[in-house]
Enzyme design. Sequence first.
Site, PDB file in Angstrom:
ATOM      1  N   GLU A  47       0.841  -1.075  -0.133  1.00  0.00           N
ATOM      2  CA  GLU A  47      -0.055   0.109  -0.142  1.00  0.00           C
ATOM      3  C   GLU A  47       0.981   1.388   0.118  1.00  0.00           C
ATOM      4  O   GLU A  47       2.088   1.321   0.625  1.00  0.00           O
ATOM      5  CB  GLU A  47      -0.973   0.201   1.060  1.00  0.00           C
ATOM      6  CG  GLU A  47      -2.248  -0.739   1.085  1.00  0.00           C
ATOM      7  CD  GLU A  47      -2.160  -2.087   1.501  1.00  0.00           C
ATOM      8  OE1 GLU A  47      -3.095  -2.873   1.467  1.00  0.00           O
ATOM      9  OE2 GLU A  47      -1.276  -2.602   2.132  1.00  0.00           O
ATOM     10  N   THR A  48       0.402   2.366  -0.634  1.00  0.00           N
ATOM     11  CA  THR A  48       0.840   3.591  -0.575  1.00  0.00           C
ATOM     12  C   THR A  48      -0.041   4.476  -0.019  1.00  0.00           C
ATOM     13  O   THR A  48      -1.235   4.542  -0.174  1.00  0.00           O
ATOM     14  CB  THR A  48       1.319   4.109  -1.894  1.00  0.00           C
ATOM     15  OG1 THR A  48       2.466   3.374  -2.373  1.00  0.00           O
ATOM     16  CG2 THR A  48       1.851   5.554  -1.774  1.00  0.00           C
TER      17      THR A  48
END
Length: 307
Positions: A47-48
């Site tokens: 995830e970012t």
Amino acid sequence: MKTYRIKTVDAFTRTPFAGNPAGVVLDAAGLTDLQMQLIARELNCPETAFILPATEKDANLRIRWFTPTNEVPLCGHATIASFHALAEEGLEGMSTNGQHYFRLQTKSGILPIRVEKNFYDTSIEFELPLPKFKNKKNLPAAFLLALGLSKKELKKDLPVVTDLYVYVPVKGLDVLEKIKPNFPALALELKKMKVSGACLLSLETIEKNSSVHSRFFSPNYGIDEDPVTGSANGPLGCYLKKFVLPPGYPVAYRELSDGRLEFIGEQGDEIKRIGRVKIRVQSRKKDIENISICGEAVTIIDAALKI
């Protein structure tokens, strides 16, 4: 062309290249949804996190989370990574050591954050929404086949439950270690079950002070195997409190000074991204009032993005 400050941070560990990596965009104001998705794809972390100004008056700031393929409503490790990065930079009022409190606006609601910053490390505690477990009495044969599991490897005296994810108890570490899912097939089965991922758990642990060991798969969201999943470990604390402690299973935990129970979740060992999650559960009699996850992190990349 505009420059954005980005970091890659390994969460739920103090050791570089362990735990769960997350991209963090420190000031994402002005980015479009498409740009956020493209950045997440480019960084290719599970995830970012994109840190944004709050749009609700009761919140201090806002975070949106993207996998390489989708936006997700909740992500634990990228939140730990984000507040580690903010504290490291002395942003959001965290230029001094001590306790710092935030209300974080997310697609899962406004969630409390506590950051304890000192000279040698930073600890972040993140309160999660309470899960609403639903018992799932029969797992589809195609789902088990996609995981590479047989019915005899399930721990049948504990329930399979669903919430955002499906939680599947297995008999021990040897079962977890051998799993090699068929990811395209698993993605299809998870979509049919209307869950975002599969958390497989064992009460047998590697370390004696740990409470539960797990592996997490979310190929339907572009994450074949997530190293250390905060949003799954938090509900595991509720699972332990509700289904595991009452029958008397020997589970390691400690009671904090405020009366909460703290469990340790193990994850990532099988793919050599070892991480540990502190899971804190507050309850009154039989009712669980809140859950939180707590961990540390380490920055491994500090860079600028120009788009």
